[in-house]
Design a protein around this motif. Structure first.
Motif, PDB file in Angstrom:
ATOM      1  N   PRO A  95      14.465  47.763  81.292  1.00  0.00           N
ATOM      2  CA  PRO A  95      14.917  49.044  80.730  1.00  0.00           C
ATOM      3  C   PRO A  95      15.946  49.719  81.638  1.00  0.00           C
ATOM      4  O   PRO A  95      15.857  49.639  82.867  1.00  0.00           O
ATOM      5  N   VAL A  96      16.909  50.364  81.020  1.00  0.00           N
ATOM      6  CA  VAL A  96      18.013  50.988  81.760  1.00  0.00           C
ATOM      7  C   VAL A  96      17.854  52.504  81.723  1.00  0.00           C
ATOM      8  O   VAL A  96      17.682  53.091  80.651  1.00  0.00           O
ATOM      9  N   GLU A  97      17.904  53.111  82.892  1.00  0.00           N
ATOM     10  CA  GLU A  97      17.835  54.571  82.951  1.00  0.00           C
ATOM     11  C   GLU A  97      19.175  55.175  82.535  1.00  0.00           C
ATOM     12  O   GLU A  97      20.212  54.507  82.553  1.00  0.00           O
ATOM     13  N   ARG A  98      19.121  56.440  82.168  1.00  0.00           N
ATOM     14  CA  ARG A  98      20.325  57.156  81.739  1.00  0.00           C
ATOM     15  C   ARG A  98      20.588  58.331  82.675  1.00  0.00           C
ATOM     16  O   ARG A  98      19.658  58.938  83.222  1.00  0.00           O
ATOM     17  N   SER A  99      21.852  58.641  82.809  1.00  0.00           N
ATOM     18  CA  SER A  99      22.230  59.816  83.592  1.00  0.00           C
ATOM     19  C   SER A  99      22.003  61.071  82.763  1.00  0.00           C
ATOM     20  O   SER A  99      21.672  61.003  81.571  1.00  0.00           O
TER      21      SER A  99
END
Length: 234
Positions: free
Chosen positions: A28-32
């Motif tokens: 999973p990719v975190e978001r800014s």
């Protein structure tokens, strides 16, 4: 890292990165705060591994392997890779056997010259070691064109048919690529008595398998780098 930077580094499109993410092939990719994806070095390693493995192993196997890595199932990932390599070794041996067979033939040898009887599909299956269903599939897709017994309509196979089946057999486990398509088309259109053309196809098939072996080696190298980064191996 920004998606555009990774895409440029790997010579991929940003849509390809998003597609891999959507399929669950990377963690999973975190978001800014602004909603932008925040890729890490781990994500880059996954993308690199996918790009390196797919030419030699195909996307289906590659996806299975990287999902196993995410699940920290190292043994499952490595044995799946080993399974595909074993199939490549088998195909190489078949291609080498075809090379020897065609090199032993003198120029053009026809069915009439050999005096060999026609074979039923069951006999052709036994002779080549392939399931009858595979042979029927190749006929259905136009890779081989069989003769029918005028009395009962059963498929009949001569020496030329068996040669085509053996040439196709050496490419059976290979993933889709323009080269594989080209080789299969050459087999499909090969003239019945043209042993020289059959020999050329066998040679080209073996050379292609050598290239696949190199592609798989690059993929395994990237897989090892990924496993080391996520501390699955030392």
């Amino acid at each position: 890292m920004r998606p555009i930077d990774i895409a440029r580094k790997l010579k991929l499109s940003t849509s390809a990165l998003r597609n891999y993410e959507a399929q669950g092939l990377v963690p999973p990719v975190e978001r800014s705060a602004g909603g932008y994806r925040l890729y890490t070095a781990e994500h880059v390693a996954y993308f690199t591994c996918i790009q390196a493995m797919s030419p030699g192993f195909g996307m289906e196997v590659t996806a299975e392997v990287v999902r196993n890595v995410q699940a920290r199932q190292l043994d499952a990932a490595l044995w799946r890779v080993n399974e595909v390599q074993a199939l490549l070794q088998r195909d190489k041996q078949l291609a080498e056997s075809n090379m020897r067979m065609f090199c032993e033939l003198d120029g053009k040898q026809t069915q009439a010259e050999s005096g060999e009887a026609w074979l039923t599909i069951k006999e052709a299956s036994r002779k080549t070691g392939l399931p009858s269903s595979t042979i029927r599939h190749w006929e259905k897709t136009g890779l081989i064109t069989t003769t029918r017994d005028p009395q009962n309509g059963y498929r009949l196979f001569n020496r030329s048919h068996i040669r085509k089946i053996m040439l196709l057999q050496a490419l059976r486990a290979q993933v889709y690529s323009p080269t594989v398509v080209e080789l299969k088309n050459a087999i499909a259109h090969m003239r019945e008595d043209d042993v020289l053309e059959a020999r050329k196809i066998a040679t080209d098939s073996l050379q292609y398998l050598h290239r696949v072996n190199c592609w798989q080696m690059r993929g395994i190298h990237a897989l090892y780098d990924l496993c080391r980064l996520v501390k699955l191996v030392e």
